[in-house]
Scaffold this active site. Structure first.
Site, mmCIF file in Angstrom:
data_model
loop_
_atom_site.group_PDB
_atom_site.id
_atom_site.type_symbol
_atom_site.label_atom_id
_atom_site.label_comp_id
_atom_site.label_asym_id
_atom_site.label_seq_id
_atom_site.Cartn_x
_atom_site.Cartn_y
_atom_site.Cartn_z
ATOM 1 N N SER A 15 0.834 -1.065 -0.183
ATOM 2 C CA SER A 15 -0.082 -0.184 0.326
ATOM 3 C C SER A 15 0.975 1.206 -0.132
ATOM 4 O O SER A 15 2.259 1.292 0.186
ATOM 5 C CB SER A 15 -0.712 -0.670 1.315
ATOM 6 O OG SER A 15 -1.192 1.200 1.217
ATOM 7 N N TYR A 72 -1.495 0.786 10.956
ATOM 8 C CA TYR A 72 -1.963 -0.783 9.242
ATOM 9 C C TYR A 72 -0.769 0.106 8.633
ATOM 10 O O TYR A 72 -0.092 -1.062 7.516
ATOM 11 C CB TYR A 72 -3.539 0.328 8.733
ATOM 12 C CG TYR A 72 -3.234 0.075 7.396
ATOM 13 C CD1 TYR A 72 -3.401 -1.573 6.483
ATOM 14 C CD2 TYR A 72 -3.331 0.331 6.013
ATOM 15 C CE1 TYR A 72 -3.643 -1.417 5.797
ATOM 16 C CE2 TYR A 72 -3.588 0.595 4.750
ATOM 17 C CZ TYR A 72 -3.278 -0.997 4.664
ATOM 18 O OH TYR A 72 -4.295 -1.292 3.398
HETATM 19 N N1 LIG Z 1 -8.940 -1.071 -0.817
HETATM 20 C C1 LIG Z 1 -6.979 -0.157 -0.562
HETATM 21 O O1 LIG Z 1 -7.873 1.170 -0.885
HETATM 22 C C2 LIG Z 1 -5.901 -0.699 -0.485
HETATM 23 C C3 LIG Z 1 -5.522 0.186 -1.191
HETATM 24 C C4 LIG Z 1 -3.767 -0.227 -0.619
HETATM 25 C C5 LIG Z 1 -3.056 -0.956 -0.658
HETATM 26 N N2 LIG Z 1 -4.806 -2.751 -0.376
HETATM 27 C C6 LIG Z 1 -4.120 -4.063 0.113
HETATM 28 O O2 LIG Z 1 -4.506 -4.877 -0.955
HETATM 29 C C7 LIG Z 1 -5.810 -5.709 -0.259
HETATM 30 C C8 LIG Z 1 -7.132 -6.412 -0.539
HETATM 31 O O3 LIG Z 1 -7.279 -4.761 -0.579
HETATM 32 P P1 LIG Z 1 -9.097 -4.754 -0.477
HETATM 33 O O4 LIG Z 1 -9.075 -3.742 -0.696
HETATM 34 O O5 LIG Z 1 -9.623 -6.273 -2.147
HETATM 35 O O6 LIG Z 1 -9.419 -5.541 0.642
HETATM 36 P P2 LIG Z 1 -11.310 -6.048 1.170
HETATM 37 O O7 LIG Z 1 -12.200 -5.838 -0.021
HETATM 38 O O8 LIG Z 1 -11.065 -5.941 2.336
HETATM 39 O O9 LIG Z 1 -10.675 -8.076 0.939
HETATM 40 C C9 LIG Z 1 -9.959 -8.182 1.825
HETATM 41 C C10 LIG Z 1 -9.386 -9.775 1.492
HETATM 42 O O10 LIG Z 1 -8.130 -10.500 2.275
HETATM 43 C C11 LIG Z 1 -9.324 -11.659 3.049
HETATM 44 N N3 LIG Z 1 -8.963 -11.728 4.691
HETATM 45 C C12 LIG Z 1 -8.846 -11.414 5.547
HETATM 46 N N4 LIG Z 1 -8.489 -11.507 6.440
HETATM 47 C C13 LIG Z 1 -7.966 -13.009 5.803
HETATM 48 C C14 LIG Z 1 -7.616 -14.460 6.389
HETATM 49 N N5 LIG Z 1 -7.205 -14.235 8.341
HETATM 50 N N6 LIG Z 1 -7.246 -15.196 5.927
HETATM 51 C C15 LIG Z 1 -8.079 -15.305 4.799
HETATM 52 N N7 LIG Z 1 -7.959 -14.451 3.835
HETATM 53 C C16 LIG Z 1 -8.222 -12.702 4.098
HETATM 54 C C17 LIG Z 1 -10.893 -11.414 3.033
HETATM 55 O O11 LIG Z 1 -11.284 -12.848 2.454
HETATM 56 P P3 LIG Z 1 -12.415 -13.372 3.935
HETATM 57 O O12 LIG Z 1 -13.137 -12.186 4.878
HETATM 58 O O13 LIG Z 1 -13.183 -14.353 2.563
HETATM 59 O O14 LIG Z 1 -11.559 -14.248 4.621
HETATM 60 C C18 LIG Z 1 -10.562 -10.449 1.331
HETATM 61 O O15 LIG Z 1 -10.583 -11.549 0.177
HETATM 62 C C19 LIG Z 1 -5.437 -5.735 1.454
HETATM 63 O O16 LIG Z 1 -3.662 -5.847 1.638
HETATM 64 C C20 LIG Z 1 -5.241 -4.504 1.700
HETATM 65 O O17 LIG Z 1 -4.140 -4.142 2.404
HETATM 66 C C21 LIG Z 1 -6.297 -1.541 -0.814
#
Ligand SMILES: NC(=O)c1ccc[n+]([C@@H]2O[C@H](COP(=O)([O-])OP(=O)(O)OC[C@H]3O[C@@H](n4cnc5c(N)ncnc54)[C@H](OP(=O)(O)O)[C@@H]3O)[C@@H](O)[C@H]2O)c1
Length: 267
Positions: free
Chosen positions: A151, A164
């Site tokens: 990120s 975070y």
């Molecule tokens: N959205 C943003 O603005 C943003 C920006 C920069 C970086 N990111 C990073 O990009 C990645 C994806 O983000 P996103 O926005 O797509 O978030 P999201 O929609 O909340 O997705 C998070 C995913 O992680 C899985 N997860 C969480 N805990 C888990 C566990 N214990 N075991 C297995 N799976 C787990 C969740 O699935 P389950 O709940 O089904 O397990 C879900 O599929 C993350 O690493 C986040 O930090 C996001």
């Protein structure tokens, strides 16, 4: 709902490269599964919620593996499953997220622990478990890939963000260190660092289900969408074998920094 612990192999697919995408039940992970499938990859979609993974499998023909990545034994079983069903050419360590936006003096210790557990140790656990498979595939086919979804929170501070940003900085250091340690081997280490991405769950999870607070994060400008990030992952893993994309930082045009978003100007 089906048994969330049972691995399931998807329909027969006749491509030669296979990727594991973690956090595939929503957001960037699901978009990455869709994109890699469209590009002809065989994809194993992993997360805890089996019902969402199964819907994605019905849509894309991916394989499904329900797993909690904070569980050592479950991750070891995932790696064994991958070894027994065709090996692995790429892992996209995407599972992760943020919890809360508390100042350091008000920090929730448990929330910090959870953020470290999934963003850092989850990535570490999966990477350790599948590295032998990646080495094998890279040696046989030219190259294999570790892609870590960090990120812009891995690149600087913002108020309320220390739990975070601390975890994402650690994930960044894990990525950089691994790249140095395995340089010369047929496995690339790629880091993708997005700024604000409007996914359906990231901010909802961060704010404990408060939809109003979550929506406010993306108001007044055009945020990235999950497909923008999936596009970068697909590009990075499709470079020629001698090219390593170390780090891609991508933000909405309206976001110059973690804490500087220009709202209300139409971009
Ligand atoms: N959205 C943003 O603005 C943003 C920006 C920069 C970086 N990111 C990073 O990009 C990645 C994806 O983000 P996103 O926005 O797509 O978030 P999201 O929609 O909340 O997705 C998070 C995913 O992680 C899985 N997860 C969480 N805990 C888990 C566990 N214990 N075991 C297995 N799976 C787990 C969740 O699935 P389950 O709940 O089904 O397990 C879900 O599929 C993350 O690493 C986040 O930090 C996001």
């Amino acid at each position: 709902m089906s048994d969330s612990t049972a691995p399931r192999t998807g329909p027969e697919i006749t491509t030669t490269r296979r990727a594991l995408v973690t956090g595939a039940s929503s957001g960037i992970g699901a978009a990455t599964v869709r994109r890699l499938r469209a590009d002809g990859w065989q994809v194993v979609a992993a997360a805890r919620r089996a019902d969402r993974l199964e819907a994605l499998a019905a849509e894309t023909g991916c394989e499904v593996y329900a797993v909690d990545l904070t569980d050592d034994a479950a991750v070891a079983a995932l790696a064994e499953h991958l070894a027994a069903t065709g090996g692995l050419d790429a892992v996209v360590n995407n599972a992760g997220g943020a919890l809360g936006l508390d100042r350091v003096e008000d920090a929730d210790i448990d929330g910090w622990r959870q953020m470290y557990e999934i963003n850092v140790l989850g990535t570490l656990r999966v990477t350790k478990a599948v590295l032998p498979l990646l080495r094998e595939a890279g040696a046989a086919k030219g190259v294999a890939d570790v892609v870590n979804m960090t990120s812009t929170a891995a690149q600087g501070a913002y108020e309320g963000g220390a739990g975070y940003t601390g975890a994402k900085h650690a994930e960044h250091m894990l990525s950089q260190t691994l790249r140095w340690e395995i340089a010369g081997e047929p496995v690339r280490v790629i880091e993708v660092a997005p700024g604000a991405v409007a996914t359906e769950e990231f901010s909802l999870v961060r704010f404990g289900g408060d939809a109003e607070k979550a929506a406010a994060v993306y108001e007044g400008y055009t945020p990235l969408v999950a497909d923008d990030v999936a596009d970068i992952v697909a590009w990075a893993v499709s470079r020629p074998d001698h090219v390593n994309i170390d780090l891609v930082t991508v933000r909405p045009r309206a976001q110059a920094h973690n804490s500087k978003i220009v709202r209300g100007t139409g971009i």
